[in-house]
Design a protein around this motif. Structure first.
Motif, PDB file in Angstrom:
ATOM      1  N   GLN A  78     -21.836  -9.420 -11.986  1.00  0.00           N
ATOM      2  CA  GLN A  78     -20.707 -10.135 -11.852  1.00  0.00           C
ATOM      3  C   GLN A  78     -20.755 -11.179 -12.979  1.00  0.00           C
ATOM      4  O   GLN A  78     -19.700 -11.777 -13.272  1.00  0.00           O
ATOM      5  N   TRP A  79     -22.140 -11.416 -13.619  1.00  0.00           N
ATOM      6  CA  TRP A  79     -22.044 -12.410 -14.276  1.00  0.00           C
ATOM      7  C   TRP A  79     -21.397 -12.122 -15.717  1.00  0.00           C
ATOM      8  O   TRP A  79     -20.880 -13.146 -16.432  1.00  0.00           O
ATOM      9  N   ARG A  80     -21.033 -10.878 -15.998  1.00  0.00           N
ATOM     10  CA  ARG A  80     -20.623 -10.539 -17.206  1.00  0.00           C
ATOM     11  C   ARG A  80     -18.846 -10.794 -16.897  1.00  0.00           C
ATOM     12  O   ARG A  80     -18.347 -11.529 -17.953  1.00  0.00           O
ATOM     13  N   SER A  81     -18.348 -10.784 -15.718  1.00  0.00           N
ATOM     14  CA  SER A  81     -17.030 -11.234 -15.517  1.00  0.00           C
ATOM     15  C   SER A  81     -16.813 -12.543 -15.475  1.00  0.00           C
ATOM     16  O   SER A  81     -15.829 -13.406 -15.934  1.00  0.00           O
ATOM     17  N   GLY A 136     -38.110  -4.232  -5.684  1.00  0.00           N
ATOM     18  CA  GLY A 136     -36.905  -4.419  -6.606  1.00  0.00           C
ATOM     19  C   GLY A 136     -35.755  -4.970  -6.037  1.00  0.00           C
ATOM     20  O   GLY A 136     -35.043  -5.712  -6.525  1.00  0.00           O
ATOM     21  N   SER A 137     -35.210  -4.493  -4.631  1.00  0.00           N
ATOM     22  CA  SER A 137     -34.275  -5.205  -4.020  1.00  0.00           C
ATOM     23  C   SER A 137     -34.378  -6.603  -3.758  1.00  0.00           C
ATOM     24  O   SER A 137     -33.136  -7.246  -3.942  1.00  0.00           O
ATOM     25  N   ARG A 143     -32.072 -11.938  -5.193  1.00  0.00           N
ATOM     26  CA  ARG A 143     -32.239 -13.406  -5.525  1.00  0.00           C
ATOM     27  C   ARG A 143     -31.267 -13.638  -6.765  1.00  0.00           C
ATOM     28  O   ARG A 143     -30.755 -14.554  -6.857  1.00  0.00           O
ATOM     29  N   TRP A 144     -31.218 -12.522  -7.717  1.00  0.00           N
ATOM     30  CA  TRP A 144     -30.405 -12.547  -8.771  1.00  0.00           C
ATOM     31  C   TRP A 144     -29.033 -12.880  -8.479  1.00  0.00           C
ATOM     32  O   TRP A 144     -28.130 -13.646  -8.912  1.00  0.00           O
ATOM     33  N   GLN A 145     -28.262 -12.054  -7.584  1.00  0.00           N
ATOM     34  CA  GLN A 145     -27.177 -12.192  -7.077  1.00  0.00           C
ATOM     35  C   GLN A 145     -26.598 -13.315  -6.324  1.00  0.00           C
ATOM     36  O   GLN A 145     -25.720 -14.213  -6.540  1.00  0.00           O
ATOM     37  N   TRP A 146     -27.697 -13.828  -5.887  1.00  0.00           N
ATOM     38  CA  TRP A 146     -27.670 -15.192  -5.074  1.00  0.00           C
ATOM     39  C   TRP A 146     -27.456 -16.296  -6.050  1.00  0.00           C
ATOM     40  O   TRP A 146     -26.870 -17.340  -5.869  1.00  0.00           O
ATOM     41  N   LEU A 147     -28.191 -16.248  -7.043  1.00  0.00           N
ATOM     42  CA  LEU A 147     -28.252 -17.390  -7.934  1.00  0.00           C
ATOM     43  C   LEU A 147     -26.910 -17.244  -8.661  1.00  0.00           C
ATOM     44  O   LEU A 147     -26.421 -18.268  -9.079  1.00  0.00           O
ATOM     45  N   VAL A 184     -24.231 -19.248  -6.830  1.00  0.00           N
ATOM     46  CA  VAL A 184     -24.446 -20.521  -6.948  1.00  0.00           C
ATOM     47  C   VAL A 184     -23.910 -20.949  -8.095  1.00  0.00           C
ATOM     48  O   VAL A 184     -23.388 -22.104  -8.276  1.00  0.00           O
ATOM     49  N   ILE A 185     -24.460 -20.407  -9.289  1.00  0.00           N
ATOM     50  CA  ILE A 185     -23.951 -20.971 -10.529  1.00  0.00           C
ATOM     51  C   ILE A 185     -22.594 -20.965 -10.730  1.00  0.00           C
ATOM     52  O   ILE A 185     -22.003 -21.959 -11.241  1.00  0.00           O
ATOM     53  N   HIS A 186     -21.782 -19.936 -10.396  1.00  0.00           N
ATOM     54  CA  HIS A 186     -20.377 -19.926 -10.575  1.00  0.00           C
ATOM     55  C   HIS A 186     -19.534 -20.916 -10.170  1.00  0.00           C
ATOM     56  O   HIS A 186     -18.910 -21.453 -10.982  1.00  0.00           O
TER      57      HIS A 186
END
Length: 360
Positions: free
Chosen positions: A126-129, A308-309, A314-318, A321-323
């Motif tokens: 999602q961070w690309r969009s 890995g999951s 955690r990356w998706q959660w970050l 929050v950032i968006h």
């Protein structure tokens, strides 16, 4: 020259001149080619050169370099190690262990299956969009600020001066302090989009800045996956740990592997040795002990997938929050611009309201 001869001189490509596939997809294809070529005993260099035509750009140069090293007599795995980015570091390490342990074909098969599964189950990043969205918003705000700075603010300043209204400094401060962060954000977003598009620039920055690409959890997950392959095919654990300690990129993990290897050579159980250096927990060790080799390999792979999951979660959660935080920051910037304009208009209206002669 016949028409068919002319046709045969032009190689057929399934891709365009513009790189379109992700690096992970290119690496997965290269891994599948290695697996098929080694399994069928086909010369690697010509196959790699043929594959390089499908990937214009930096990855094509990497494949050509690997093929050239193989032509000069280098072992195929050494050639890959000398060309960073051709395969993920974890895959190269797994192949090295497979080669040293005599299980290179099962290792290639396992890596191919894991990569294919990861690509199929891979969720869109999602961070690309988000980058595109933030770029569009910041570009629009910068355009508005530019129009305000060059057309509206000079007019307002002249009006304030003619009416004798104080507030010129406030208006200049508003425009200066609001515009600077937005312009900085626009530059950073442009840099982020460029880094996202160009693997070459990312690799160059990683080398120059010394950025650690893989984190400890990713390294731990890859290590458990490698050990699963070793256990499943009945290879000595001490020998695998020695090879891992020689080639693993992490100094801390190399030291732990050497300690575990020494304990095994002194008669300790492999799983107890790995637990003593922190590579396995108490619960994980109990789950593995007493199981068959197939079950032990399955447990280790399950643990690796679990780690890995958690990392992906955690990356998706970050991201989630950032968006909204950045969206709020843009909202505050727009609010500041609006407040500056309204403040000037309010001052002018108040000054005009004091003079009642124009009402008659």
């Amino acid at each position: 020259m016949t028409h068919s001869t002319k046709y045969n001189m032009t190689p057929w490509l399934s891709t365009t001149w513009i790189p379109g596939s992700q690096v992970a997809e290119q690496q997965a294809t290269f891994l599948a080619l290695l697996h098929a070529s080694l399994r069928e005993s086909i010369p690697l260099a010509p196959m790699i050169r043929a594959l390089s035509r499908e990937y214009p750009g930096s990855y094509q140069m990497k494949l050509i370099q690997v093929a050239g090293l193989i032509d000069r007599g280098e072992d195929w795995l050494d050639a890959i190690e000398q060309t960073p980015g051709t395969l993920p570091d974890e895959s190269v390490l797994a192949l090295r262990i497979g080669q040293q342990s005599g299980i290179i074909h099962p290792t290639l098969e396992q890596l191919r299956i894991e990569n294919a599964s990861e690509l199929i189950e891979h969720e869109p990043q999602q961070w690309r969009s988000y980058l595109v969205y933030w770029f569009a918003v910041s570009l629009m705000i910068v355009s508005i600020l530019t129009a305000i700075s060059y057309f509206i603010i000079p007019t307002f300043l002249k009006m304030l001066e003619e009416f004798g209204i104080e507030g010129q400094q406030n208006l200049l401060l508003y425009s200066r302090y609001i515009a600077a962060p937005i312009r900085i954000a626009l530059v950073l977003l442009c840099l982020g989009i460029l880094l996202n598009w160009s693997q070459t620039i990312r690799s160059w920055l990683v080398r120059v800045l010394g950025i650690r690409v893989s984190n400890p959890e990713q390294q731990h997950s890859a290590l458990l996956g490698i050990l699963a392959n070793v256990v499943e095919h009945g290879r000595p654990m001490a020998g695998a740990l020695s090879t891992l300690a020689k080639y693993h990129p992490s100094t801390k993990i190399r030291a732990s592997l050497l300690i575990a290897r020494n304990e095994i050579e002194q008669g300790s159980e492999a799983w107890e040795s790995l637990k003593s250096v922190g590579l396995l927990s108490e619960a994980q060790t109990k789950a593995i002990e007493g199981q068959s080799k197939e079950n032990q390999a399955w447990i280790l792979r399950s643990l690796a997938n679990s780690i890995g999951s958690k990392q992906r979660y955690r990356w998706q959660w970050l991201q989630s929050v950032i968006h909204p935080l950045i969206t709020i920051a843009f909202g505050i910037a727009v609010l500041g611009i609006s407040a500056a304009v309204i403040d000037v208009l309010y001052s002018i209206v108040i000054e005009l309201a004091k003079d009642t002669s124009w009402r008659n």
